[in-house]
Design an enzyme around this catalytic site. Structure first.
Site, PDB file in Angstrom:
ATOM      1  N   ASP A  19     -24.886 -11.850 -17.983  1.00 33.41           N
ATOM      2  CA  ASP A  19     -23.997 -11.918 -16.819  1.00 33.41           C
ATOM      3  C   ASP A  19     -24.738 -12.356 -15.549  1.00 33.41           C
ATOM      4  O   ASP A  19     -25.958 -12.235 -15.459  1.00 33.41           O
ATOM      5  CB  ASP A  19     -23.393 -10.532 -16.536  1.00 33.41           C
ATOM      6  N   ASP A  20     -23.969 -12.815 -14.588  1.00 33.52           N
ATOM      7  CA  ASP A  20     -24.395 -13.023 -13.191  1.00 33.52           C
ATOM      8  C   ASP A  20     -25.247 -14.272 -12.963  1.00 33.52           C
ATOM      9  O   ASP A  20     -25.694 -14.521 -11.851  1.00 33.52           O
ATOM     10  CB  ASP A  20     -25.132 -11.809 -12.611  1.00 33.52           C
ATOM     11  N   HIS A  78     -17.172 -15.268 -15.013  1.00 32.22           N
ATOM     12  CA  HIS A  78     -17.473 -13.933 -14.460  1.00 32.22           C
ATOM     13  C   HIS A  78     -17.052 -13.880 -12.990  1.00 32.22           C
ATOM     14  O   HIS A  78     -17.630 -13.142 -12.222  1.00 32.22           O
ATOM     15  CB  HIS A  78     -18.967 -13.646 -14.629  1.00 32.22           C
ATOM     16  N   HIS A 135     -18.199 -12.265  -7.859  1.00 33.69           N
ATOM     17  CA  HIS A 135     -18.393 -10.885  -8.316  1.00 33.69           C
ATOM     18  C   HIS A 135     -17.638  -9.849  -7.501  1.00 33.69           C
ATOM     19  O   HIS A 135     -18.147  -8.776  -7.200  1.00 33.69           O
ATOM     20  CB  HIS A 135     -19.892 -10.546  -8.329  1.00 33.69           C
ATOM     21  N   HIS A 144     -28.623  -9.449 -18.185  1.00 33.48           N
ATOM     22  CA  HIS A 144     -28.458 -10.275 -16.978  1.00 33.48           C
ATOM     23  C   HIS A 144     -29.586 -11.296 -16.912  1.00 33.48           C
ATOM     24  O   HIS A 144     -30.749 -10.904 -16.773  1.00 33.48           O
ATOM     25  CB  HIS A 144     -28.441  -9.383 -15.740  1.00 33.48           C
TER      26      HIS A 144
HETATM   27 NI    NI Z   1     -21.819  -8.860 -13.265  1.00 36.29          NI
END
Ligand code: NI
Length: 475
Positions: free
Chosen positions: A299-300, A350, A354, A442
């Site tokens: 993620d991210d 995603h 955020h 991540h």
């Molecule tokens: Ni995230």
């Protein structure tokens, strides 16, 4: 060569061994220092593949019992530019944390959220407008929305003051007021919320130095804070006046720049040349069919260094994974995004920056998803996202309906963002892994690269096959 040997011979072998040992120790200690100073490494190494030459994006995301925080900010080669941005971030965060401290009990039920993000507009060679938006919700009632504008020249390493650009006098303020009024009236989104008197007072205020003014390739723009000139429901309006209408308002020095600019538009952000092809040597599929599957998810990202390192590792193990990307980072690193898709990993959405989807309205949710998808398609040349992961895992039926993609959570949270410790991350995986696990990691942290290597090795030895989340779910 011969000379060296003779020199070595003169030394007692034990002394040589000791010296080698000391040198090795220093080397290892240094190595660890580099690994542990994540932040510095990230800042220094990120410049190369950015779509905005001279600028990178740093993302700081964390989740506690009482708060969900996502902060995105630009990073430059020059420390004085970075220091000013850091001050702004630090102060905004502190204000939020003070509020959180005063409401601890309440927040255990409803965590506070802080989201600081920015838009970046290249407007002339090496010059950018950075427009920050900060949104926080602490006690559920009214959220706080604020903005802040920075204009800068990354070649000269200088901030640009709005006063340099504006040719400020009574007559021009009158013109500016009329232009702003016209744009407000034209805007369906804002026209019914404008307080004309507030706008007038603001424009003619002697102390007004127009710090909320910025340039884009096409507009002279103004970012207003909540309640500044409109009712609260209007949020933080952004008003754009076409550059061909503002000629009189611009100082002589800047007229030239803007004129050149509108004639031959600034070249779009440089897309750097192809990143070295990542060698994908398809290791022979061993004859035995693996009986167990695992989906590793990241993620991210994407991140200009760490994502590429992870891609190399995945290739080594003939592993497929899923990358849930933030649109704001895809925008900065389209080449890295393309590299991920070229290697047949799955691309997930995603959101753009955020935000917690369950606290947004329908339009905002749609915008977050759509903008991100468009950035992914632009970067990959057609391949969009196929799955969605909500920030902080916050999801409800309303969000599901709007997203229209499969929403994927996880079964094992490796806590890599918190521990930054590859062995601890591996420990969590060892303890919890089962057939069909979905690992949450991540790809923005240096320490995660090392953790991925440990996990791939361990799980391969355990007989696991590494698949994307869609492949996992289709079985
Ligand atoms: Ni995230």
């Amino acid at each position: 060569m011969k000379k060296r040997k003779t020199i070595l011979k003169k030394f007692n072998p034990t002394i040589v061994t000791i010296i080698v040992f000391i040198l090795l120790s220093i080397f290892i200690i240094k190595g660890n220092e580099v690994l542990s100073s994540n932040r510095k490494e990230e800042v220094n190494s990120e410049t190369e593949y950015s779509a905005y030459p001279g600028v990178d994006i740093i993302t700081d995301i964390y989740e506690e019992d009482t708060q969900n925080v996502a902060i995105h900010y630009p990073s430059f080669n020059d420390n004085s530019l970075n220091a000013e941005i850091s001050d702004y971030i630090y102060n905004s965060k502190n204000e939020f944390l003070n509020n959180v401290d005063n409401n601890q009990e309440y927040l255990k039920k409803y965590p506070a959220t802080l989201n600081i993000s920015f838009d970046i507009h290249p407007f002339y060679k090496d010059m950018y407008s950075i427009v920050f938006s900060s949104e926080s919700y602490v006690t559920g009632a009214n959220g706080m929305q604020k903005s802040r504008v920075f204009l800068l020249d990354v070649k000269k390493n200088q901030f640009i003051n709005q006063r340099e650009i504006l040719n400020d006098n009574e007559k021009n303020r009158d013109k500016l007021y009329n232009l702003l009024l016209k744009e407000f009236e034209k805007s369906e989104k804002y026209n019914q919320f404008l307080f004309n008197d507030y706008l007038k007072d603001w424009v003619f205020d002697k102390d007004n130095s127009f710090e909320n003014m910025f340039l884009t390739e096409e507009f002279l723009s103004f970012k207003f804070d909540k309640y500044m000139v409109t009712a609260g429901v209007a949020g933080t309006p952004e008003i754009n006046i076409p550059l061909n209408k503002v000629d009189d308002l611009i100082s002589n020095d800047w007229k030239e720049i803007i004129k050149i600019n509108s004639q031959e538009k600034t070249t779009p952000p440089n897309i750097p040349e192809e990143i070295d092809e990542i060698e994908s040597e398809n290791k022979d599929n061993e004859n035995k069919i693996p009986s167990k599957q695992v989906a590793i998810t990241f993620d991210d990202g994407p991140h200009p260094v760490n994502t590429l390192s992870i891609l190399r590792l995945l290739d080594e193990y003939n592993a497929k994974a899923t990358f849930f990307m933030l649109g704001s980072k895809v925008d900065f690193y389209p080449d890295v995004t393309r590299e991920v898709s070229k290697n047949d990993h799955e691309l997930g959405n995603h959101t753009w920056n955020h935000k917690k989807m369950t606290s947004l309205g329908k339009e905002e949710i749609e915008l977050e998803i759509q903008k991100t998808n468009e950035a992914i398609i632009a970067a990959t040349g057609g391949k969009g996202s196929t799955v969605f992961r909500p920030p902080y895992g916050a999801i409800n039926d309303e969000v599901r309906d709007i997203v229209k993609m499969q929403c994927v959570l996880w079964t094992i949270d490796t806590m890599d963002w918190k521990s930054h410790n590859p062995d601890e991350v591996l420990g969590i995986v060892k303890e919890n892994i089962t057939d069909g696990s979905v690992l949450l990691m991540h790809d923005i942290h240096n320490s995660t690269v090392e953790a991925v290597e440990l996990i791939l090795k361990f799980l391969k030895d355990e007989g696991y096959e590494f698949v994307t989340v869609s492949e996992l779910n289709s079985n």
